[in-house]
Design a protein around this motif. Sequence first.
Motif, PDB file in Angstrom:
ATOM      1  N   MET A   1       0.838  -1.194   0.000  1.00 15.31           N
ATOM      2  CA  MET A   1       0.000   0.000   0.000  1.00 15.31           C
ATOM      3  C   MET A   1       0.877   1.249   0.000  1.00 15.31           C
ATOM      4  O   MET A   1       1.853   1.333   0.729  1.00 15.31           O
ATOM      5  CB  MET A   1      -0.898   0.004   1.240  1.00 15.31           C
ATOM      6  CG  MET A   1      -2.004   1.044   1.179  1.00 15.31           C
ATOM      7  SD  MET A   1      -2.837   1.195   2.774  1.00 15.31           S
ATOM      8  CE  MET A   1      -3.891  -0.246   2.746  1.00 15.31           C
ATOM      9  N   ASN A   2       0.559   2.197  -0.849  1.00 11.85           N
ATOM     10  CA  ASN A   2       1.334   3.431  -0.880  1.00 11.85           C
ATOM     11  C   ASN A   2       0.857   4.423   0.174  1.00 11.85           C
ATOM     12  O   ASN A   2      -0.326   4.603   0.369  1.00 11.85           O
ATOM     13  CB  ASN A   2       1.226   4.079  -2.254  1.00 11.85           C
ATOM     14  CG  ASN A   2       2.108   3.358  -3.261  1.00 11.85           C
ATOM     15  OD1 ASN A   2       3.192   2.895  -2.908  1.00 11.85           O
ATOM     16  ND2 ASN A   2       1.623   3.249  -4.491  1.00 11.85           N
ATOM     17  N   ILE A   3       1.839   5.040   0.814  1.00 15.61           N
ATOM     18  CA  ILE A   3       1.512   5.999   1.862  1.00 15.61           C
ATOM     19  C   ILE A   3       1.813   7.394   1.364  1.00 15.61           C
ATOM     20  O   ILE A   3       2.877   7.648   0.805  1.00 15.61           O
ATOM     21  CB  ILE A   3       2.348   5.717   3.122  1.00 15.61           C
ATOM     22  CG1 ILE A   3       2.011   4.340   3.672  1.00 15.61           C
ATOM     23  CG2 ILE A   3       2.121   6.778   4.171  1.00 15.61           C
ATOM     24  CD1 ILE A   3       3.005   3.901   4.716  1.00 15.61           C
ATOM     25  N   ASP A   4       0.876   8.305   1.567  1.00 22.95           N
ATOM     26  CA  ASP A   4       1.127   9.703   1.277  1.00 22.95           C
ATOM     27  C   ASP A   4       1.794  10.315   2.509  1.00 22.95           C
ATOM     28  O   ASP A   4       1.139  10.634   3.497  1.00 22.95           O
ATOM     29  CB  ASP A   4      -0.210  10.398   0.957  1.00 22.95           C
ATOM     30  CG  ASP A   4      -0.007  11.857   0.570  1.00 22.95           C
ATOM     31  OD1 ASP A   4       1.063  12.415   0.892  1.00 22.95           O
ATOM     32  OD2 ASP A   4      -0.918  12.424  -0.055  1.00 22.95           O
ATOM     33  N   THR A   5       3.137  10.446   2.453  1.00 19.65           N
ATOM     34  CA  THR A   5       3.898  10.861   3.645  1.00 19.65           C
ATOM     35  C   THR A   5       3.478  12.242   4.142  1.00 19.65           C
ATOM     36  O   THR A   5       3.243  12.436   5.336  1.00 19.65           O
ATOM     37  CB  THR A   5       5.411  10.867   3.339  1.00 19.65           C
ATOM     38  OG1 THR A   5       5.763   9.604   2.782  1.00 19.65           O
ATOM     39  CG2 THR A   5       6.221  11.101   4.598  1.00 19.65           C
ATOM     40  N   GLY A   6       3.386  13.191   3.221  1.00 14.52           N
ATOM     41  CA  GLY A   6       3.027  14.553   3.613  1.00 14.52           C
ATOM     42  C   GLY A   6       1.681  14.596   4.310  1.00 14.52           C
ATOM     43  O   GLY A   6       1.532  15.192   5.382  1.00 14.52           O
ATOM     44  N   TYR A   7       0.703  13.929   3.708  1.00 20.68           N
ATOM     45  CA  TYR A   7      -0.646  13.894   4.276  1.00 20.68           C
ATOM     46  C   TYR A   7      -0.636  13.240   5.650  1.00 20.68           C
ATOM     47  O   TYR A   7      -1.221  13.746   6.612  1.00 20.68           O
ATOM     48  CB  TYR A   7      -1.587  13.152   3.323  1.00 20.68           C
ATOM     49  CG  TYR A   7      -2.896  12.752   3.947  1.00 20.68           C
ATOM     50  CD1 TYR A   7      -3.889  13.702   4.175  1.00 20.68           C
ATOM     51  CD2 TYR A   7      -3.127  11.429   4.322  1.00 20.68           C
ATOM     52  CE1 TYR A   7      -5.094  13.339   4.763  1.00 20.68           C
ATOM     53  CE2 TYR A   7      -4.318  11.060   4.909  1.00 20.68           C
ATOM     54  CZ  TYR A   7      -5.310  12.020   5.129  1.00 20.68           C
ATOM     55  OH  TYR A   7      -6.481  11.663   5.723  1.00 20.68           O
ATOM     56  N   SER A   8       0.076  12.085   5.752  1.00 15.79           N
ATOM     57  CA  SER A   8       0.109  11.358   7.014  1.00 15.79           C
ATOM     58  C   SER A   8       0.723  12.210   8.119  1.00 15.79           C
ATOM     59  O   SER A   8       0.199  12.272   9.239  1.00 15.79           O
ATOM     60  CB  SER A   8       0.900  10.056   6.862  1.00 15.79           C
ATOM     61  OG  SER A   8       0.355   9.276   5.836  1.00 15.79           O
ATOM     62  N   VAL A   9       1.849  12.867   7.794  1.00 12.80           N
ATOM     63  CA  VAL A   9       2.504  13.721   8.797  1.00 12.80           C
ATOM     64  C   VAL A   9       1.563  14.844   9.227  1.00 12.80           C
ATOM     65  O   VAL A   9       1.457  15.165  10.415  1.00 12.80           O
ATOM     66  CB  VAL A   9       3.840  14.287   8.255  1.00 12.80           C
ATOM     67  CG1 VAL A   9       4.379  15.381   9.161  1.00 12.80           C
ATOM     68  CG2 VAL A   9       4.871  13.174   8.105  1.00 12.80           C
ATOM     69  N   ALA A  10       0.848  15.422   8.260  1.00 15.30           N
ATOM     70  CA  ALA A  10      -0.071  16.514   8.582  1.00 15.30           C
ATOM     71  C   ALA A  10      -1.167  16.040   9.539  1.00 15.30           C
ATOM     72  O   ALA A  10      -1.454  16.707  10.544  1.00 15.30           O
ATOM     73  CB  ALA A  10      -0.679  17.073   7.296  1.00 15.30           C
ATOM     74  N   VAL A  11      -1.772  14.892   9.243  1.00 15.60           N
ATOM     75  CA  VAL A  11      -2.850  14.384  10.104  1.00 15.60           C
ATOM     76  C   VAL A  11      -2.309  14.079  11.502  1.00 15.60           C
ATOM     77  O   VAL A  11      -2.906  14.454  12.518  1.00 15.60           O
ATOM     78  CB  VAL A  11      -3.513  13.123   9.495  1.00 15.60           C
ATOM     79  CG1 VAL A  11      -4.499  12.503  10.473  1.00 15.60           C
ATOM     80  CG2 VAL A  11      -4.212  13.474   8.198  1.00 15.60           C
ATOM     81  N   ILE A  12      -1.136  13.423  11.553  1.00 16.74           N
ATOM     82  CA  ILE A  12      -0.545  13.078  12.850  1.00 16.74           C
ATOM     83  C   ILE A  12      -0.221  14.343  13.639  1.00 16.74           C
ATOM     84  O   ILE A  12      -0.505  14.438  14.845  1.00 16.74           O
ATOM     85  CB  ILE A  12       0.724  12.210  12.657  1.00 16.74           C
ATOM     86  CG1 ILE A  12       0.342  10.838  12.086  1.00 16.74           C
ATOM     87  CG2 ILE A  12       1.471  12.038  13.979  1.00 16.74           C
ATOM     88  CD1 ILE A  12       1.514  10.044  11.538  1.00 16.74           C
ATOM     89  N   ALA A  13       0.322  15.367  12.948  1.00 20.64           N
ATOM     90  CA  ALA A  13       0.665  16.625  13.627  1.00 20.64           C
ATOM     91  C   ALA A  13      -0.582  17.291  14.198  1.00 20.64           C
ATOM     92  O   ALA A  13      -0.578  17.770  15.333  1.00 20.64           O
ATOM     93  CB  ALA A  13       1.380  17.564  12.653  1.00 20.64           C
ATOM     94  N   VAL A  14      -1.652  17.285  13.401  1.00 19.29           N
ATOM     95  CA  VAL A  14      -2.896  17.913  13.849  1.00 19.29           C
ATOM     96  C   VAL A  14      -3.455  17.197  15.075  1.00 19.29           C
ATOM     97  O   VAL A  14      -3.838  17.816  16.072  1.00 19.29           O
ATOM     98  CB  VAL A  14      -3.934  17.915  12.691  1.00 19.29           C
ATOM     99  CG1 VAL A  14      -5.339  18.103  13.217  1.00 19.29           C
ATOM    100  CG2 VAL A  14      -3.591  18.994  11.689  1.00 19.29           C
ATOM    101  N   VAL A  15      -3.467  15.856  15.010  1.00 22.65           N
ATOM    102  CA  VAL A  15      -3.999  15.075  16.131  1.00 22.65           C
ATOM    103  C   VAL A  15      -3.133  15.281  17.374  1.00 22.65           C
ATOM    104  O   VAL A  15      -3.640  15.454  18.488  1.00 22.65           O
ATOM    105  CB  VAL A  15      -4.085  13.573  15.759  1.00 22.65           C
ATOM    106  CG1 VAL A  15      -4.432  12.729  16.976  1.00 22.65           C
ATOM    107  CG2 VAL A  15      -5.121  13.365  14.657  1.00 22.65           C
ATOM    108  N   SER A  16      -1.808  15.311  17.172  1.00 24.35           N
ATOM    109  CA  SER A  16      -0.888  15.525  18.288  1.00 24.35           C
ATOM    110  C   SER A  16      -1.108  16.890  18.931  1.00 24.35           C
ATOM    111  O   SER A  16      -1.247  17.008  20.155  1.00 24.35           O
ATOM    112  CB  SER A  16       0.554  15.412  17.783  1.00 24.35           C
ATOM    113  OG  SER A  16       1.455  15.904  18.743  1.00 24.35           O
ATOM    114  N   LEU A  17      -1.177  17.920  18.076  1.00 23.40           N
ATOM    115  CA  LEU A  17      -1.335  19.289  18.580  1.00 23.40           C
ATOM    116  C   LEU A  17      -2.647  19.454  19.351  1.00 23.40           C
ATOM    117  O   LEU A  17      -2.676  20.035  20.438  1.00 23.40           O
ATOM    118  CB  LEU A  17      -1.291  20.260  17.392  1.00 23.40           C
ATOM    119  CG  LEU A  17      -0.988  21.707  17.739  1.00 23.40           C
ATOM    120  CD1 LEU A  17       0.456  21.817  18.231  1.00 23.40           C
ATOM    121  CD2 LEU A  17      -1.198  22.600  16.530  1.00 23.40           C
TER     122      LEU A  17
END
Lengths: 236, 111
Positions: free
Chosen positions: B1-17
């Motif tokens: 499965m291909n991962i969209d790194t930028g998108y994933s980092v953005a979602v993780i950052a938002v959830v973390s923040l």
Amino acid sequence: MEQQHKNKNPIIFAWKQSIPVMLGYIFLGIAFGLLLQNAGYSFLWAFLISVVVYAGSMQFVLVTLLTSGAGLLSAVLMTLFINGRHIFYGLSFVEKYKKMGKAYPYLVFSLTDETYSVLCGTKIPEGMEEKKVFFWISFLDQCYWVLGSVIGALAGSYFTFDSTGIDFSMTALFIVIVVEQWQGAKSHFPALLGAVCGILWLIVLGPDQFILPALCSCVIILLLARRKVFWAEEVA
Amino acid sequence: MNIDTGYSVAVIAVVSLCTILLRAFPFLVFGGKKEVPKTVQYLGAVLPASIMAVLVVYCLRSINFTGMSHWLPAAFSSLLVVGLHLWKKNILLSIGLGTICYMVLVQIVFV
């Protein structure tokens, strides 16, 4: 108990307090790691998420958000709803944590459900520094969680076994929380309201759209029903 | 499965923040004064139970009644989790056996 606390090392004391969380976090962490790996993310992602997010239920939902390509706004709203309860943990420690010095920011960051419950139940032995014990309990708990998620993600990538259905661990986790809350609750109205709102909005809007309207209607109805429910909470 | 790194980092950052802000909220807002608004206390007492019930529905959202295999594994395993937890009150046991039961049902019994 007195005998056990003869050991004046705060790290060992903290570790003993954290043993119940250790088992739970490693186990649930593994489930999260497997789930994440199943979605195509390596153990590095598991490590990153468990270090910077560090929130059990939310990390499971995060996997769903990532795989479904959810928008950032719905990520914000879901986090506010699912982790909103953390506001209420901090409330009980507002005074205490002011005296925690350098550990203060980390203690605030790492206040999860489980850490909160351990800290609430910890009696500091005489002659031991409270802030050290609090820091080590909080820190060890996060280590267990990070360790578990990395183990899970690695296991998922090195052992090829059919992990179909592993996502049920999230369902089981929430069911367990509901059962525990149900048994401790003075009023069952909030839980029943959540179930009814969830099912009704699911029928109306379908599986992809229903959760935020369901959560919002719970807040509104609870505020409207405030007098009735609050009365039940206070009296019982 | 291909991962969209930028998108994933953005979602993780938002959830973390958001999570960090929620945990810091009481310290930032109520750090000075002692009294917490009654409405906030009230929601703190009653809202978690509603949210968890909604989350259970969320987890079970994809079951349907077009065939036994679409609802029976989840329904049976959920009841097992409830039963085990009422009986033993052991979180790991309830989640572990419930998950294993579900996996066996979807992988072997209802293929």
